[in-house]
Write an enzyme that holds these catalytic residues in place. Structure first.
Site, mmCIF file in Angstrom:
data_model
loop_
_atom_site.group_PDB
_atom_site.id
_atom_site.type_symbol
_atom_site.label_atom_id
_atom_site.label_comp_id
_atom_site.label_asym_id
_atom_site.label_seq_id
_atom_site.Cartn_x
_atom_site.Cartn_y
_atom_site.Cartn_z
ATOM 1 N N ILE A 176 82.551 19.038 41.510
ATOM 2 C CA ILE A 176 82.127 19.756 42.714
ATOM 3 C C ILE A 176 82.441 18.762 43.834
ATOM 4 O O ILE A 176 81.738 17.773 44.006
ATOM 5 C CB ILE A 176 80.635 20.144 42.682
ATOM 6 C CG1 ILE A 176 80.369 21.128 41.538
ATOM 7 C CG2 ILE A 176 80.225 20.753 44.030
ATOM 8 C CD1 ILE A 176 78.917 21.569 41.404
ATOM 9 N N PRO A 177 83.527 18.995 44.565
ATOM 10 C CA PRO A 177 84.149 17.950 45.392
ATOM 11 C C PRO A 177 83.459 17.623 46.714
ATOM 12 O O PRO A 177 83.994 17.837 47.797
ATOM 13 C CB PRO A 177 85.555 18.505 45.618
ATOM 14 C CG PRO A 177 85.361 19.984 45.628
ATOM 15 C CD PRO A 177 84.287 20.242 44.605
ATOM 16 N N CYS A 178 82.289 17.027 46.631
ATOM 17 C CA CYS A 178 81.568 16.629 47.838
ATOM 18 C C CYS A 178 82.301 15.517 48.590
ATOM 19 O O CYS A 178 82.072 15.323 49.781
ATOM 20 C CB CYS A 178 80.139 16.229 47.513
ATOM 21 S SG CYS A 178 79.978 15.006 46.211
ATOM 22 N N HIS A 179 83.209 14.827 47.922
ATOM 23 C CA HIS A 179 83.994 13.779 48.590
ATOM 24 C C HIS A 179 84.934 14.368 49.644
ATOM 25 O O HIS A 179 85.408 13.652 50.509
ATOM 26 C CB HIS A 179 84.788 12.953 47.564
ATOM 27 C CG HIS A 179 85.750 13.746 46.748
ATOM 28 N ND1 HIS A 179 85.356 14.428 45.606
ATOM 29 C CD2 HIS A 179 87.071 13.985 46.895
ATOM 30 C CE1 HIS A 179 86.399 15.037 45.089
ATOM 31 N NE2 HIS A 179 87.460 14.787 45.853
#
Length: 180
Positions: free
Chosen positions: A135-138
């Protein structure tokens, strides 16, 4: 009571801890990450779950520079309704692209039929994302190009964005702030 399982795997950015139910991934944390394993209490070591094999394969492909699809994995992050909505938006950010906290707040405000939503509230939900990398919070950045706000550490955020081929010239690391 639901049983939670965990295993570990190595990655180019350090050791990762994976947590799951019998068939769904509930956590991926980078060693030393803020809120490390906070959404689960007791876990049982288990390297033999199919979901762990699938997750390790997904991560291997990702770190090779391929673009595995998020929906190839059964994800079940634990969090309230607001956090779940933010995490769903994160899953919609295309590989190699970024979005701002303010843009996410705007999406939620529009859905709720309100004038505005707090970007800080969004930042809190992003920070509590229990399934980092996948889950690409970056991929979430400040409106001004600031790279603040990554629980896995700013160095790792930069590495993940570079891996995805993002032009880092328009971003900067703030001198102070959260999750540096």
């Amino acid at each position: 009571m639901e049983k939670y399982y965990k295993t570990e795997c190595n990655s180019p950015i350090g050791k990762l801890t994976l947590c799951a139910t019998k068939d769904a991934l509930i956590g991926v944390w980078i060693e030393g990450q803020k809120y490390f394993c906070d959404t689960v209490s007791e876990t049982i070591e288990n390297d033999d779950l199919k979901i762990f094999d699938e997750t390790k394969k997904w991560l291997h492909e990702y770190f090779k520079g391929n673009k595995p699809k998020i929906n190839d994995l059964k994800l079940a992050p634990i969090g309230n309704e607001f956090r779940q909505r933010v995490w769903k938006i994160l899953c919609e950010i295309p590989y190699g692209e970024t979005i701002t906290y303010g843009e996410i707040a705007g999406i939620i405000a529009k859905e709720k039929g309100i004038k505005r939503m707090s970007a800080q509230a969004v930042g809190g939900a992003v920070g509590w994302n229990p399934i980092c990398i996948i889950i690409p919070c970056h991929r979430v950045v400040g409106t001004n190009g600031s790279l603040t706000g990554y629980g896995g550490g700013i160095k790792n955020k930069v590495e993940l964005l570079k891996l995805e081929g993002i032009d880092m010239n328009k971003y900067f690391i703030p001198k102070s702030g959260t999750a540096l």
